[in-house]
Write a protein that holds these residues in place. Structure first.
Motif, PDB file in Angstrom:
ATOM      1  N   ALA A  93       0.838  -1.191   0.000  1.00  0.00           N
ATOM      2  CA  ALA A  93       0.000   0.000   0.000  1.00  0.00           C
ATOM      3  C   ALA A  93       0.876   1.246   0.000  1.00  0.00           C
ATOM      4  O   ALA A  93       1.484   1.587   0.999  1.00  0.00           O
ATOM      5  CB  ALA A  93      -0.928  -0.014   1.211  1.00  0.00           C
ATOM      6  N   GLY A  94       0.950   1.909  -1.142  1.00  0.00           N
ATOM      7  CA  GLY A  94       1.767   3.115  -1.228  1.00  0.00           C
ATOM      8  C   GLY A  94       3.222   2.801  -0.981  1.00  0.00           C
ATOM      9  O   GLY A  94       3.745   1.823  -1.483  1.00  0.00           O
ATOM     10  N   GLU A 116       8.431  -8.513  12.259  1.00  0.00           N
ATOM     11  CA  GLU A 116       8.187  -9.194  13.532  1.00  0.00           C
ATOM     12  C   GLU A 116       6.707  -9.244  13.898  1.00  0.00           C
ATOM     13  O   GLU A 116       6.166 -10.311  14.142  1.00  0.00           O
ATOM     14  CB  GLU A 116       8.978  -8.513  14.654  1.00  0.00           C
ATOM     15  CG  GLU A 116      10.478  -8.485  14.436  1.00  0.00           C
ATOM     16  CD  GLU A 116      11.094  -9.863  14.306  1.00  0.00           C
ATOM     17  OE1 GLU A 116      10.687 -10.776  15.051  1.00  0.00           O
ATOM     18  OE2 GLU A 116      11.985 -10.021  13.458  1.00  0.00           O
ATOM     19  N   CYS A 117       6.040  -8.082  13.928  1.00  0.00           N
ATOM     20  CA  CYS A 117       4.645  -8.037  14.375  1.00  0.00           C
ATOM     21  C   CYS A 117       3.656  -7.699  13.262  1.00  0.00           C
ATOM     22  O   CYS A 117       2.455  -7.675  13.500  1.00  0.00           O
ATOM     23  CB  CYS A 117       4.488  -7.052  15.526  1.00  0.00           C
ATOM     24  SG  CYS A 117       4.620  -5.316  15.037  1.00  0.00           S
ATOM     25  N   HIS A 118       4.158  -7.410  12.058  1.00  0.00           N
ATOM     26  CA  HIS A 118       3.356  -7.091  10.872  1.00  0.00           C
ATOM     27  C   HIS A 118       2.702  -5.714  10.910  1.00  0.00           C
ATOM     28  O   HIS A 118       1.856  -5.412  10.062  1.00  0.00           O
ATOM     29  CB  HIS A 118       2.300  -8.159  10.598  1.00  0.00           C
ATOM     30  CG  HIS A 118       2.870  -9.459  10.146  1.00  0.00           C
ATOM     31  ND1 HIS A 118       2.161 -10.330   9.367  1.00  0.00           N
ATOM     32  CD2 HIS A 118       4.067 -10.052  10.341  1.00  0.00           C
ATOM     33  CE1 HIS A 118       2.894 -11.398   9.109  1.00  0.00           C
ATOM     34  NE2 HIS A 118       4.055 -11.244   9.711  1.00  0.00           N
ATOM     35  N   TRP A 127       5.283  -6.436   1.268  1.00  0.00           N
ATOM     36  CA  TRP A 127       4.144  -6.931   2.020  1.00  0.00           C
ATOM     37  C   TRP A 127       2.875  -6.743   1.211  1.00  0.00           C
ATOM     38  O   TRP A 127       2.863  -6.015   0.228  1.00  0.00           O
ATOM     39  CB  TRP A 127       4.036  -6.232   3.373  1.00  0.00           C
ATOM     40  CG  TRP A 127       3.835  -4.745   3.304  1.00  0.00           C
ATOM     41  CD1 TRP A 127       4.796  -3.793   3.128  1.00  0.00           C
ATOM     42  CD2 TRP A 127       2.592  -4.040   3.398  1.00  0.00           C
ATOM     43  NE1 TRP A 127       4.233  -2.540   3.117  1.00  0.00           N
ATOM     44  CE2 TRP A 127       2.882  -2.667   3.278  1.00  0.00           C
ATOM     45  CE3 TRP A 127       1.282  -4.438   3.571  1.00  0.00           C
ATOM     46  CZ2 TRP A 127       1.894  -1.683   3.335  1.00  0.00           C
ATOM     47  CZ3 TRP A 127       0.300  -3.454   3.627  1.00  0.00           C
ATOM     48  CH2 TRP A 127       0.612  -2.099   3.514  1.00  0.00           C
ATOM     49  N   ALA A 128       1.802  -7.421   1.616  1.00  0.00           N
ATOM     50  CA  ALA A 128       0.546  -7.339   0.878  1.00  0.00           C
ATOM     51  C   ALA A 128      -0.645  -7.366   1.821  1.00  0.00           C
ATOM     52  O   ALA A 128      -0.638  -8.102   2.809  1.00  0.00           O
ATOM     53  CB  ALA A 128       0.442  -8.499  -0.103  1.00  0.00           C
ATOM     54  N   GLY A 129      -1.658  -6.583   1.507  1.00  0.00           N
ATOM     55  CA  GLY A 129      -2.906  -6.551   2.255  1.00  0.00           C
ATOM     56  C   GLY A 129      -2.738  -6.072   3.679  1.00  0.00           C
ATOM     57  O   GLY A 129      -1.671  -6.217   4.254  1.00  0.00           O
ATOM     58  N   TYR A 130      -3.782  -5.451   4.210  1.00  0.00           N
ATOM     59  CA  TYR A 130      -3.711  -5.108   5.624  1.00  0.00           C
ATOM     60  C   TYR A 130      -5.086  -5.057   6.249  1.00  0.00           C
ATOM     61  O   TYR A 130      -6.102  -4.985   5.572  1.00  0.00           O
ATOM     62  CB  TYR A 130      -2.927  -3.817   5.867  1.00  0.00           C
ATOM     63  CG  TYR A 130      -3.576  -2.523   5.450  1.00  0.00           C
ATOM     64  CD1 TYR A 130      -4.342  -1.787   6.337  1.00  0.00           C
ATOM     65  CD2 TYR A 130      -3.374  -2.001   4.181  1.00  0.00           C
ATOM     66  CE1 TYR A 130      -4.908  -0.584   5.963  1.00  0.00           C
ATOM     67  CE2 TYR A 130      -3.929  -0.801   3.799  1.00  0.00           C
ATOM     68  CZ  TYR A 130      -4.696  -0.090   4.694  1.00  0.00           C
ATOM     69  OH  TYR A 130      -5.250   1.102   4.329  1.00  0.00           O
ATOM     70  N   VAL A 131      -5.082  -5.131   7.557  1.00  0.00           N
ATOM     71  CA  VAL A 131      -6.306  -5.084   8.350  1.00  0.00           C
ATOM     72  C   VAL A 131      -6.108  -4.006   9.417  1.00  0.00           C
ATOM     73  O   VAL A 131      -4.997  -3.814   9.910  1.00  0.00           O
ATOM     74  CB  VAL A 131      -6.608  -6.469   8.984  1.00  0.00           C
ATOM     75  CG1 VAL A 131      -5.523  -6.902   9.931  1.00  0.00           C
ATOM     76  CG2 VAL A 131      -7.956  -6.473   9.667  1.00  0.00           C
ATOM     77  N   LYS A 166      -2.744  -0.709  12.263  1.00  0.00           N
ATOM     78  CA  LYS A 166      -2.821  -1.324  10.938  1.00  0.00           C
ATOM     79  C   LYS A 166      -1.779  -2.419  10.876  1.00  0.00           C
ATOM     80  O   LYS A 166      -0.615  -2.210  11.241  1.00  0.00           O
ATOM     81  CB  LYS A 166      -2.541  -0.298   9.856  1.00  0.00           C
ATOM     82  CG  LYS A 166      -3.573   0.792   9.752  1.00  0.00           C
ATOM     83  CD  LYS A 166      -3.205   1.784   8.667  1.00  0.00           C
ATOM     84  CE  LYS A 166      -4.204   2.912   8.644  1.00  0.00           C
ATOM     85  NZ  LYS A 166      -3.816   3.954   7.684  1.00  0.00           N
ATOM     86  N   TYR A 167      -2.175  -3.595  10.377  1.00  0.00           N
ATOM     87  CA  TYR A 167      -1.283  -4.742  10.310  1.00  0.00           C
ATOM     88  C   TYR A 167      -1.328  -5.382   8.928  1.00  0.00           C
ATOM     89  O   TYR A 167      -2.409  -5.583   8.364  1.00  0.00           O
ATOM     90  CB  TYR A 167      -1.675  -5.788  11.366  1.00  0.00           C
ATOM     91  CG  TYR A 167      -1.452  -5.291  12.773  1.00  0.00           C
ATOM     92  CD1 TYR A 167      -0.223  -5.493  13.414  1.00  0.00           C
ATOM     93  CD2 TYR A 167      -2.439  -4.587  13.446  1.00  0.00           C
ATOM     94  CE1 TYR A 167      -0.026  -5.019  14.693  1.00  0.00           C
ATOM     95  CE2 TYR A 167      -2.235  -4.111  14.724  1.00  0.00           C
ATOM     96  CZ  TYR A 167      -1.020  -4.324  15.356  1.00  0.00           C
ATOM     97  OH  TYR A 167      -0.807  -3.855  16.605  1.00  0.00           O
ATOM     98  N   ALA A 168      -0.169  -5.700   8.395  1.00  0.00           N
ATOM     99  CA  ALA A 168      -0.056  -6.367   7.108  1.00  0.00           C
ATOM    100  C   ALA A 168      -0.490  -7.833   7.245  1.00  0.00           C
ATOM    101  O   ALA A 168      -0.186  -8.482   8.243  1.00  0.00           O
ATOM    102  CB  ALA A 168       1.372  -6.310   6.588  1.00  0.00           C
ATOM    103  N   LEU A 169      -1.191  -8.322   6.241  1.00  0.00           N
ATOM    104  CA  LEU A 169      -1.629  -9.712   6.259  1.00  0.00           C
ATOM    105  C   LEU A 169      -0.521 -10.666   5.826  1.00  0.00           C
ATOM    106  O   LEU A 169      -0.398 -11.763   6.334  1.00  0.00           O
ATOM    107  CB  LEU A 169      -2.847  -9.896   5.353  1.00  0.00           C
ATOM    108  CG  LEU A 169      -4.086  -9.145   5.799  1.00  0.00           C
ATOM    109  CD1 LEU A 169      -5.185  -9.291   4.765  1.00  0.00           C
ATOM    110  CD2 LEU A 169      -4.558  -9.636   7.157  1.00  0.00           C
ATOM    111  N   LYS A 170       0.309 -10.203   4.860  1.00  0.00           N
ATOM    112  CA  LYS A 170       1.400 -11.052   4.379  1.00  0.00           C
ATOM    113  C   LYS A 170       2.676 -10.209   4.310  1.00  0.00           C
ATOM    114  O   LYS A 170       2.709  -9.180   3.660  1.00  0.00           O
ATOM    115  CB  LYS A 170       1.062 -11.594   2.993  1.00  0.00           C
ATOM    116  CG  LYS A 170       2.071 -12.564   2.454  1.00  0.00           C
ATOM    117  CD  LYS A 170       1.603 -13.169   1.146  1.00  0.00           C
ATOM    118  CE  LYS A 170       2.592 -14.212   0.670  1.00  0.00           C
ATOM    119  NZ  LYS A 170       2.139 -14.833  -0.584  1.00  0.00           N
ATOM    120  N   VAL A 171       3.704 -10.659   4.992  1.00  0.00           N
ATOM    121  CA  VAL A 171       4.999  -9.979   5.003  1.00  0.00           C
ATOM    122  C   VAL A 171       6.054 -10.942   4.531  1.00  0.00           C
ATOM    123  O   VAL A 171       6.125 -12.076   4.984  1.00  0.00           O
ATOM    124  CB  VAL A 171       5.369  -9.466   6.431  1.00  0.00           C
ATOM    125  CG1 VAL A 171       6.734  -8.812   6.430  1.00  0.00           C
ATOM    126  CG2 VAL A 171       4.310  -8.501   6.931  1.00  0.00           C
TER     127      VAL A 171
END
Length: 65
Positions: A2-3, A10-12, A34-38, A59-64
């Motif tokens: 994202a941008g 470590e913690c995404h 990284w990809a996607g976030y929640v 905000k946390y990344a789903l895939k790192v």
């Protein structure tokens, strides 16, 4: 990705590109890969936060990578 934001390996946590350390866990292992976030608002009430082992809002990344 994202941008131009970074994600902590470590913690995404998703952090701004000018950050040198993760504000959530203090790690300096940040990546642009990284990809996607929640967005977690209430980790104590969130099943996703539990699955991701998140205990602080943010905000946390789903895939790192």
């Amino acid at each position: 990705m994202a941008g131009d934001r970074l994600a902590c390996r470590e913690c995404h946590a998703v952090v701004e590109p000018d950050e040198d350390t993760c504000p959530i866990c203090g790690s300096t292992s940040l990546t642009e890969d990284w990809a996607g976030y929640v967005i977690v608002g209430h980790p104590d009430e969130s099943q996703i936060a539990e699955e991701m082992e998140v205990n602080k809002p943010g905000k946390y990344a789903l895939k790192v990578r």
